[in-house]
Enzyme design. Structure first.
Site, PDB file in Angstrom:
ATOM      1  N   ASP A 198      -7.761  -6.541  -5.346  1.00  0.00           N
ATOM      2  CA  ASP A 198      -6.555  -6.945  -4.111  1.00  0.00           C
ATOM      3  C   ASP A 198      -8.021  -7.637  -3.776  1.00  0.00           C
ATOM      4  O   ASP A 198      -8.444  -8.259  -3.143  1.00  0.00           O
ATOM      5  CB  ASP A 198      -6.754  -6.333  -3.150  1.00  0.00           C
ATOM      6  CG  ASP A 198      -5.703  -6.774  -1.628  1.00  0.00           C
ATOM      7  OD1 ASP A 198      -5.462  -8.081  -2.224  1.00  0.00           O
ATOM      8  OD2 ASP A 198      -5.395  -6.036  -0.780  1.00  0.00           O
ATOM      9  N   ARG A 223       0.842  -1.162  -0.097  1.00  0.00           N
ATOM     10  CA  ARG A 223       0.074   0.280  -0.421  1.00  0.00           C
ATOM     11  C   ARG A 223       0.842   1.135  -0.116  1.00  0.00           C
ATOM     12  O   ARG A 223       0.077   2.105  -1.038  1.00  0.00           O
ATOM     13  CB  ARG A 223      -0.924   0.268   0.768  1.00  0.00           C
ATOM     14  CG  ARG A 223      -2.105  -1.463   1.233  1.00  0.00           C
ATOM     15  CD  ARG A 223      -2.650  -0.810   2.286  1.00  0.00           C
ATOM     16  NE  ARG A 223      -2.617  -1.552   3.832  1.00  0.00           N
ATOM     17  CZ  ARG A 223      -2.761  -2.206   4.181  1.00  0.00           C
ATOM     18  NH1 ARG A 223      -3.897  -3.485   3.925  1.00  0.00           N
ATOM     19  NH2 ARG A 223      -2.880  -2.996   4.790  1.00  0.00           N
ATOM     20  N   PHE A 229     -12.272  -5.118  -4.015  1.00  0.00           N
ATOM     21  CA  PHE A 229     -12.581  -5.875  -3.066  1.00  0.00           C
ATOM     22  C   PHE A 229     -11.576  -4.901  -2.056  1.00  0.00           C
ATOM     23  O   PHE A 229     -11.039  -5.651  -1.016  1.00  0.00           O
ATOM     24  CB  PHE A 229     -11.828  -7.082  -3.050  1.00  0.00           C
ATOM     25  CG  PHE A 229     -12.016  -8.189  -4.289  1.00  0.00           C
ATOM     26  CD1 PHE A 229     -13.607  -8.940  -3.681  1.00  0.00           C
ATOM     27  CD2 PHE A 229     -11.551  -7.728  -5.326  1.00  0.00           C
ATOM     28  CE1 PHE A 229     -13.527  -9.212  -4.979  1.00  0.00           C
ATOM     29  CE2 PHE A 229     -12.009  -8.396  -6.682  1.00  0.00           C
ATOM     30  CZ  PHE A 229     -13.384  -9.506  -6.481  1.00  0.00           C
ATOM     31  N   ASP A 249     -17.234  -2.995  -2.158  1.00  0.00           N
ATOM     32  CA  ASP A 249     -17.492  -4.487  -1.560  1.00  0.00           C
ATOM     33  C   ASP A 249     -18.319  -4.369  -1.457  1.00  0.00           C
ATOM     34  O   ASP A 249     -19.668  -4.005  -0.880  1.00  0.00           O
ATOM     35  CB  ASP A 249     -16.092  -4.123   0.029  1.00  0.00           C
ATOM     36  CG  ASP A 249     -15.768  -5.704   0.436  1.00  0.00           C
ATOM     37  OD1 ASP A 249     -14.679  -5.280  -0.008  1.00  0.00           O
ATOM     38  OD2 ASP A 249     -16.627  -6.307   0.823  1.00  0.00           O
ATOM     39  N   CYS A 278      -3.397 -13.530  -3.283  1.00  0.00           N
ATOM     40  CA  CYS A 278      -2.919 -14.375  -1.662  1.00  0.00           C
ATOM     41  C   CYS A 278      -3.151 -15.583  -1.505  1.00  0.00           C
ATOM     42  O   CYS A 278      -3.224 -16.148  -0.940  1.00  0.00           O
ATOM     43  CB  CYS A 278      -3.642 -13.013  -0.941  1.00  0.00           C
ATOM     44  SG  CYS A 278      -5.316 -13.600  -0.345  1.00  0.00           S
TER      45      CYS A 278
END
Length: 399
Positions: free
Chosen positions: A301, A214, A230, A252, A341
């Protein structure tokens, strides 16, 4: 040497090559199961196929990962109070080395800190603990006592609600172990303030692993309109806005996450430039494409798309699809940041999915940086699974 540990497990002939090179996992098909089967989580001695000592490990006969190596020092049995204290002190010293004076970070990252099955996040004087394996479950009280002695926390909260516990035959639950847990905890990350829900938020409430990513992205987004997909509690948007982005649109599907993102925007005095939208990201992207919307920087993300090896092909299609739409919404010459991830998808596969997504839009991505998880999530060269996070920052251009 091993008289106090009644169970010894042997690795099958011509197996255990990965373990010999330093990997801390040994799978069920690589061992000769002891009979009768001991209780899940018991401490064992592991010998290689020649009968030589390999290490001490926790054994779970019900798990695909049958053995998790704790120590390769034959002269010292692990999981004592002193052993836990030394591991915790070493982990804390490493974080202090890289984050001097910082009060919030991932304190313990499982195998990377020599404690398989343990995750600890520090939020000032509030600590969250996840116990993920049957072996460490047996030593929960000993471990928590060591945390108290070493760190003197104000409160400790057990976030044992992670689905991976089911693979170890463990129940899911959350509870306060020490002290009183406030509804929200305030932390600071590179000049950005966050309110974190440590009891009900995703994972343990905050994604420390993206902190340095970030920060890195913030230098590329001054004066532009940012799209944050997201967004969870607004991390990427907040860093961008505090660093001078013109605006941020954050998407989101979680009502609770967006409510906290709104509080975080107010806390950082950027709420007038931040639009929060509750929607399914895929549906919102399709609508935004029809409307012809464009942004100077787009961040993708998502949560992990893949939980097991059988889902990899489907997950790669998902990454390709969502990134294709995100690339379409990025201005010519705009910044594009995409993350994964999913540890089951490696960097090469992820980059290939991004390339396919760009090609479908007749675009190319000129890479500026390929990043990974923050320093408080160190990964082992011997254990590729510990390097799970991929973060790509680039420029979108017409081919």
């Amino acid at each position: 040497m091993n008289e106090s540990i009644p169970v010894t497990i042997a690795i099958k002939p011509r197996c255990g090559k990965r373990c010999k090179s330093g990997h801390p996992w040994i799978f069920s098909n690589e061992i000769i199961p002891p009979k009768p089967a001991p209780e899940p989580g018991c401490l064992t001695v592991v010998n290689d196929d020649s009968g030589y000592f390999t290490g001490y490990a926790h054994y779970n006969p019900h798990s695909l990962i049958a053995l998790r190596i704790l120590s390769r020092d034959s002269g010292r049995i692990p999981c004592t109070s002193k052993w836990f204290e030394e591991k915790i002190r070493a982990a804390a010293a490493l974080r202090e080395r890289f984050y001097p004076g910082r009060r919030s970070y991932r304190l313990i990252f499982g195998e990377s800190d020599g404690l398989p099955g343990v995750v600890v996040d520090r939020y000032g004087e509030i600590f969250t603990v996840q116990i993920l394996t049957a072996g460490m479950e047996r030593y929960t009280e000993t471990f928590l006592a060591a945390i108290e002695r070493v760190c003197s926390p104000q409160a400790v909260f057990l976030r044992n609600d992670c689905e991976v516990r089911k693979l170890e035959g463990l129940p899911l639950f959350i509870k306060t172990a020490v002290g009183d847990i406030p509804k929200l905890v305030e932390i600071e990350e590179y000049g950005v303030r966050y309110l974190v829900d440590v009891t009900q938020g995703q994972k343990t409430g905050h994604f420390f692993d993206q902190a340095e990513n970030r920060k890195a992205l913030s230098s590329f987004v001054k004066g532009v309109d940012v799209l944050d997909l997201f967004c969870y509690t607004g991390g990427w948007s907040l860093h961008a806005l505090v660093s001078g982005a013109k605006s941020a649109t954050a998407i989101d599907r979680s009502t609770a996450a967006l409510a906290l993102a709104q509080q975080n925007a107010v806390l950082n005095q950027v709420d007038s430039r931040m639009e929060l939208i509750e929607a399914d990201v895929f549906e919102w992207l399709a609508a935004a494409r029809r409307e012809g919307r464009r942004f100077g920087a787009v961040i993708v993300d998502p949560p992990a798309f893949v939980k097991n090896a059988k889902q990899v092909k489907k997950a790669l299609r998902g990454y390709e699809d969502v990134n294709r739409q995100a690339i379409h919404l990025t201005h010519e010459g705009g910044i594009f940041c995409s993350c994964s991830c999913s540890y089951l998808i490696n960097e090469e596969q992820f980059l290939a999915a991004l390339q396919r997504a760009a090609a479908r839009e007749r675009k190319q991505i000129r890479i500026l940086e390929i990043r990974s998880q923050a320093c408080d999530h160190p990964y082992l060269l011997s254990m590729p699974e510990s390097r799970y996070l991929k973060c790509v920052i680039g420029i979108v251009e017409t081919r």
